[in-house]
Design a protein around this motif. Structure first.
Motif, PDB file in Angstrom:
ATOM      1  N   PHE A 187      52.139   5.094  52.950  1.00 58.15           N
ATOM      2  CA  PHE A 187      52.929   4.204  52.103  1.00 58.15           C
ATOM      3  C   PHE A 187      53.745   3.263  52.982  1.00 58.15           C
ATOM      4  CE2 PHE A 187      52.222   8.222  50.024  1.00 58.15           C
ATOM      5  CZ  PHE A 187      51.854   7.878  48.731  1.00 58.15           C
ATOM      6  N   PRO A 188      54.197   2.123  52.451  1.00 54.29           N
ATOM      7  CA  PRO A 188      55.012   1.199  53.248  1.00 54.29           C
ATOM      8  C   PRO A 188      56.353   1.823  53.639  1.00 54.29           C
ATOM      9  CG  PRO A 188      54.249   0.160  51.212  1.00 54.29           C
ATOM     10  CD  PRO A 188      53.961   1.609  51.084  1.00 54.29           C
ATOM     11  N   THR A 199      59.136   0.506  53.498  1.00 60.47           N
ATOM     12  CA  THR A 199      60.177   0.114  52.526  1.00 60.47           C
ATOM     13  C   THR A 199      60.315   1.131  51.398  1.00 60.47           C
ATOM     14  OG1 THR A 199      58.500  -1.233  51.415  1.00 60.47           O
ATOM     15  CG2 THR A 199      59.965  -2.353  52.983  1.00 60.47           C
ATOM     16  N   GLU A 200      59.325   2.007  51.224  1.00 58.72           N
ATOM     17  CA  GLU A 200      59.365   2.991  50.140  1.00 58.72           C
ATOM     18  C   GLU A 200      59.710   4.390  50.657  1.00 58.72           C
ATOM     19  OE1 GLU A 200      55.725   2.756  47.879  1.00 58.72           O
ATOM     20  OE2 GLU A 200      55.846   0.568  47.709  1.00 58.72           O
ATOM     21  N   LEU A 201      60.204   4.464  51.894  1.00 60.96           N
ATOM     22  CA  LEU A 201      60.438   5.749  52.552  1.00 60.96           C
ATOM     23  C   LEU A 201      61.286   6.689  51.714  1.00 60.96           C
ATOM     24  CD1 LEU A 201      60.526   7.799  54.858  1.00 60.96           C
ATOM     25  CD2 LEU A 201      62.253   6.368  55.984  1.00 60.96           C
ATOM     26  N   THR A 238      62.216   6.903  48.507  1.00 60.36           N
ATOM     27  CA  THR A 238      61.693   7.398  47.235  1.00 60.36           C
ATOM     28  C   THR A 238      60.450   8.263  47.438  1.00 60.36           C
ATOM     29  OG1 THR A 238      60.480   5.321  46.947  1.00 60.36           O
ATOM     30  CG2 THR A 238      62.631   5.489  45.897  1.00 60.36           C
ATOM     31  N   VAL A 239      59.579   7.866  48.353  1.00 60.84           N
ATOM     32  CA  VAL A 239      58.375   8.658  48.610  1.00 60.84           C
ATOM     33  C   VAL A 239      58.753  10.025  49.175  1.00 60.84           C
ATOM     34  CG1 VAL A 239      56.341   8.840  50.098  1.00 60.84           C
ATOM     35  CG2 VAL A 239      56.800   6.710  48.869  1.00 60.84           C
ATOM     36  N   GLY A 275      54.038   6.090  45.341  1.00 61.81           N
ATOM     37  CA  GLY A 275      54.375   4.736  45.781  1.00 61.81           C
ATOM     38  C   GLY A 275      53.126   3.897  45.915  1.00 61.81           C
ATOM     39  N   THR A 276      53.214   2.877  46.737  1.00 60.81           N
ATOM     40  CA  THR A 276      52.109   1.954  46.969  1.00 60.81           C
ATOM     41  C   THR A 276      51.248   2.470  48.118  1.00 60.81           C
ATOM     42  OG1 THR A 276      53.572   0.130  46.315  1.00 60.81           O
ATOM     43  CG2 THR A 276      51.506  -0.447  47.430  1.00 60.81           C
TER      44      THR A 276
END
Length: 445
Positions: A214-215, A217-219, A221-222, A280-281
């Protein structure tokens, strides 16, 4: 030492390597440390190990015992002492086909074990690196790719053959020298040299293994979503998250979730893995069905002049949100260490806290920070690292001995809670009263 060494030569069938010998340059090194021992012994038999232990005790020199040599703290070598390298004692044999009991030499590595057992459709929950030794990993824990389903590696140990400090050979199990057997399961190399392990394997299929990324930027929440999901996920799933890797972007590095689903049914695997994919993405996903042996990665020694500094701790259920928040904030900052978070729980938590010398049974997560670089870079990064761990101090508990590059008294105290340590002292006093085996997270007799 020369006269006692000459005495040793008369009955020693293995290799005796001294400074100046062709093999010495290699023999003096462990994977993560370099030393200048006075002599390196490579026993060819248990009798050789006995002779080596007696020689070390008589010489008064510091003794290091080397299995795979991966100890972050460099236990597998020393300066001016004796090294007993078990590499020649590496046999792997299924000795009880009905119970799947496997006898493994003290110098075997997990890659070799996995390769041999795969022919019989068997596996042992171990670590994640081929060249890691069976001995060091088993004696201090064993948080591997099937830990949530089958427990720690040491939870699958049923007996051990041990050469103690006086050169005796003992068998340790629930029925023989039970106090020693208790201490070996978590007490590290404090009590003798294990020349053979008997571990219960389990029938295995291929497994689904790989990485879902995942990116950066999503650390946050992931990471939290991953921990929440693992709390209720099937125990067929074991997982690790890594992030802030400076070699793949530091604070911009992908958040990589590594997984093993223990089974070959694609529908069941999808049911277990799709909730992770929905966190996430997804920017990469290479999860595929593969043999268990292929889940182990190649171990790499750092090049000359590069140090590796690792520190670990555990997070219990109530502390998980705070620990993950701090780790996510750290990972998003410049000069963050590499951070890895491993799922535990499951089968590990179903063993009583005092059943073995590994006492961190109720932890949901084990996490570690790692710095890699030349000594000046490591020195410059240490104040920042201390700051991170100061923030974590009130939320984290204990330490995992296999992910510690230091062995000070405070490290040993973190590995062994007071009640565990007191019991270990009693066992140490019985089997190693002079503290011959001191190159470890040392329990003093």
């Amino acid at each position: 030492m020369s006269s006692s060494l000459e005495t040793l030569r008369r009955g020693f069938d293995g290799d005796i390597i001294e400074p100046g010998a062709a093999e010495y340059e290699t023999a003096r090194r462990s994977v993560l440390a370099s030393g200048s021992p006075a002599v390196v012994l490579r026993p060819a038999s248990v009798a050789d190990v006995q002779a080596g232990v007696r020689f070390a005790a008589d010489s008064g020199l510091v003794l290091s015992v080397r299995g795979g040599g991966h100890a972050f703290a460099g236990f597998g070598t020393n300066d001016d002492g004796v090294v007993i390298d078990l590499g020649r004692l590496a046999s792997v044999e299924v000795v009880d086909k009905e119970r799947h009991v496997v006898r493994i030499g003290g110098g075997a590595t997990w890659g070799h074990v996995a390769s041999v057992l795969s022919a019989d459709g068997l596996s042992i929950s171990s670590g994640d690196t081929k060249s890691v030794g069976v001995g060091g990993l088993t004696l201090s824990g064993g948080i591997g790719w099937k830990v949530r389903k089958y427990g720690l590696t040491l939870d699958n140990l049923v007996a051990a053959e041990v050469v103690t400090a006086d050169g005796s050979v003992l068998r340790a199990s629930e029925d023989e020298n039970a106090d020693l057997f208790w201490a070996l399961r978590g007490g590290g190399g404090n009590f003798g040299i294990v020349t053979a392990f008997e571990l219960v394997a389990h029938p295995t299929t291929d497994v689904f293994h790989g990485k879902i990324a995942f990116p950066a930027t999503e650390l946050a929440t992931v990471l939290q979503g991953w921990a929440d999901y693992l709390r209720t996920a099937t125990e067929d799933l074991t997982s690790t998250v890594t992030f802030a890797n400076p070699f793949t972007g530091g604070p911009n590095a992908p958040v990589e979730i590594l997984v093993v689903f223990d089974g070959d049914d694609p529908e069941l695997a999808a049911q277990a893995l799709d909730p992770i994919r929905r966190l996430g993405t997804v920017i990469a996903d290479d999860v595929a069905l593969k043999p268990v042996a292929d889940t182990l990665e190649e171990g790499m020694a750092p090049p000359p002049g590069i140090e590796v500094v690792t520190r670990s701790a555990f997070a219990n259920k109530d502390s998980v949100p705070d620990v993950l928040r701090i780790l996510a904030e750290t990972g998003a900052s410049e000069r963050s260490p590499i951070i890895a978070v491993r799922s535990v729980g499951g089968a590990v938590a179903r063993v009583a806290d005092d059943a073995t010398a590994y006492a961190h049974r109720q932890a949901e997560l084990m996490f570690a920070t790692t710095l890699i670089g030349p000594p000046p870079a490591i020195a410059a990064a240490r104040p920042g690292l201390e700051g991170i761990w100061s923030r974590l101090a009130s939320h984290a508990t204990g330490a995992y001995a296999n992910f510690l590059s230091s062995a000070a008294e405070e490290d040993t105290a973190a590995v062994y809670p007071p009640a565990t340590y007191e019991r270990l002292v009693t066992v140490k006093h019985q089997y190693d009263p002079t503290n011959l085996f001191t190159r470890n997270h040392n329990v003093r007799p």
